[in-house]
Design an enzyme around this catalytic site. Structure first.
Site, mmCIF file in Angstrom:
data_model
loop_
_atom_site.group_PDB
_atom_site.id
_atom_site.type_symbol
_atom_site.label_atom_id
_atom_site.label_comp_id
_atom_site.label_asym_id
_atom_site.label_seq_id
_atom_site.Cartn_x
_atom_site.Cartn_y
_atom_site.Cartn_z
ATOM 1 N N TYR A 1 0.800 -1.039 -0.026
ATOM 2 C CA TYR A 1 -0.071 -0.005 -0.071
ATOM 3 C C TYR A 1 0.689 1.454 -0.101
ATOM 4 C CZ TYR A 1 -3.128 -3.562 1.783
ATOM 5 O OH TYR A 1 -3.924 -4.773 1.817
ATOM 6 N N SER B 1 -22.330 -1.060 1.025
ATOM 7 C CA SER B 1 -22.769 0.257 1.803
ATOM 8 C C SER B 1 -24.022 0.787 1.050
ATOM 9 C CB SER B 1 -21.647 1.186 1.631
ATOM 10 O OG SER B 1 -21.296 1.580 0.305
ATOM 11 N N PRO C 1 -15.198 -7.072 4.046
ATOM 12 C CA PRO C 1 -16.446 -7.883 4.028
ATOM 13 C C PRO C 1 -17.753 -7.009 3.832
ATOM 14 C CG PRO C 1 -15.272 -6.533 5.918
ATOM 15 C CD PRO C 1 -14.532 -6.490 5.018
ATOM 16 N N LEU C 2 -17.408 -6.030 3.255
ATOM 17 C CA LEU C 2 -18.687 -5.046 2.719
ATOM 18 C C LEU C 2 -18.624 -5.017 1.274
ATOM 19 C CD1 LEU C 2 -18.406 -1.928 4.860
ATOM 20 C CD2 LEU C 2 -19.611 -4.117 5.304
ATOM 21 N N GLY C 3 -18.029 -6.124 0.467
ATOM 22 C CA GLY C 3 -17.966 -6.235 -1.005
ATOM 23 C C GLY C 3 -17.261 -5.074 -1.453
ATOM 24 N N ARG C 4 -16.098 -4.752 -1.182
ATOM 25 C CA ARG C 4 -15.439 -3.442 -1.696
ATOM 26 C C ARG C 4 -16.219 -2.505 -1.668
ATOM 27 N NH1 ARG C 4 -10.214 -5.071 -2.514
ATOM 28 N NH2 ARG C 4 -9.887 -6.970 -3.342
ATOM 29 N N HIS D 1 1.699 -11.715 1.721
ATOM 30 C CA HIS D 1 0.568 -11.202 1.028
ATOM 31 C C HIS D 1 0.115 -11.983 -0.211
ATOM 32 C CE1 HIS D 1 -0.873 -6.929 0.238
ATOM 33 N NE2 HIS D 1 -2.085 -7.688 0.124
#
Length: 335
Positions: A63, A220, A213-216, A132
């Site tokens: 990153y 949301s 966990p939020l599907g990228r 990774h």
């Protein structure tokens, strides 16, 4: 506040019931991952997470490269002992701090990468150190032996793998106990269940750490069209968010949103609570205070067996929601 803690592996690593993914707080090779980031707001997010009991931070040398670890160093300065830090290596970063886009799991590189991460994080130990991606040119035994040496030297406390197959996990665990395996896991991505990797982890006593966990960010509900992604948002490259597949997934999301509304929580909170109820550790990424507060609140939400069944009927195991990476990215996942 986070009321629950969970053990990752059997070697003594105990973490809060939810972690904080830090990837989006910086760019990768100059590209924004989930829109523009703001360093000051990112640091405030890390501090707010700590106030609420969320002291488990997830980063990687990829990153930036390296920028994310340096940002975390700023955020934890003078307070290192209050945080549990996980970082990753394996995407090769050269001496000019540039990604080569090759994998490197050779023992010499393991040592080099760890020393660099220690320096960038401003610490003398890493709590959880992951490979990774598996280097197909280097036996996993060589890589894990080098990681085990770091443990013996006190530079790393626990080790793990990311996106590894069941066979690779077994081979690695035989060399040195793994605390965790990290993989993408959400209502929209359950490949590790289909491949029975979750069964392997349960058998060996290894924790599963669920990134995205939020599907990228899809769960949301903020993204209603593929055009809602910024021009340089990497999600534009993901088949799951392209063409008709996007709109098929949007229909599934509508049912999830309806269920969340009936429970008076957000769809994101419902998705996080589902991961926790499955027995895994979610590390939703965010760079904003308001979202880290919402995510941490989800760690205390209880779902009944009937609610779990209802959710999994919406997106049943085996239903195709589209590939989670482009062809190149899918080739990087250890099969």
């Amino acid at each position: 506040m986070i009321n629950k803690k969970t053990a990752l592996g059997k070697e003594g690593l105990v973490v809060p019931g939810i972690g904080l993914g830090c990837m989006g707080m910086t760019t990768i090779a100059g590209a924004d991952i989930y829109g523009k980031s703001d360093e000051a707001e990112s640091i405030r997010t890390i501090h707010r997470s700590l106030e609420l009991g969320g002291n488990f931070l997830d980063t990687a040398d990829l990153y930036g490269p390296l920028l994310n670890e340096r940002l975390i160093a700023k955020a934890i300065a003078g307070n290192r002992q209050q945080y549990i830090i996980a970082t990753k290596f394996g995407f090769e970063v050269d001496d000019n701090e540039q990604l080569t886009w090759k994998f490197n799991g050779k023992k010499e590189y393991v040592k080099k990468a760890a020393e660099r991460s220690l320096k960038n994080l401003g610490t003398d130990y890493i709590d959880l150190y992951y490979l990774h991606r598996v280097d197909p040119e280097t036996p996993i035994e060589e890589t894990v032996e080098a990681m085990a040496t770091l443990v013996k030297e006190g530079k790393v406390k626990y080790i793990g793998l990311s996106e590894a197959s069941a066979q690779t996990i077994r081979r690695a665990h035989a060399i040195h106990p793994l605390a965790a395996v990290q993989t993408e896991y959400s209502l929209f991505e359950r490949t590790v269940e289909e491949a029975r990797i979750t069964d392997t982890l349960a058998e060996l006593g290894i924790g599963l750490v669920a990134y995205s966990p939020l599907g990228r960010g899809f769960i949301s509900g903020d993204i209603k069209s593929p055009d809602d992604f910024a021009a340089n948002d990497f999600r534009r490259t993901i088949p799951r968010f392209q063409g008709q597949q996007f709109y098929k997934n949007l229909e599934l999301l509508g049912a999830i949103e309806k269920m969340a509304a009936e429970k008076d929580i957000t769809p994101s909170q419902l998705a996080i609570a589902w991961v926790i109820a499955k027995g895994h550790l979610p590390i939703p990424g965010t760079k904003r205070v308001k979202y880290v507060e919402q995510n941490i609140a989800a760690a205390n939400i209880e779902l009944s067996a009937a609610e779990m069944a209802q959710l999994e009927a919406i997106v049943p195991l085996g239903l195709s929601t589209g590939d989670r990476y482009d062809a190149a990215g899918m080739s990087w996942i250890d099969q």
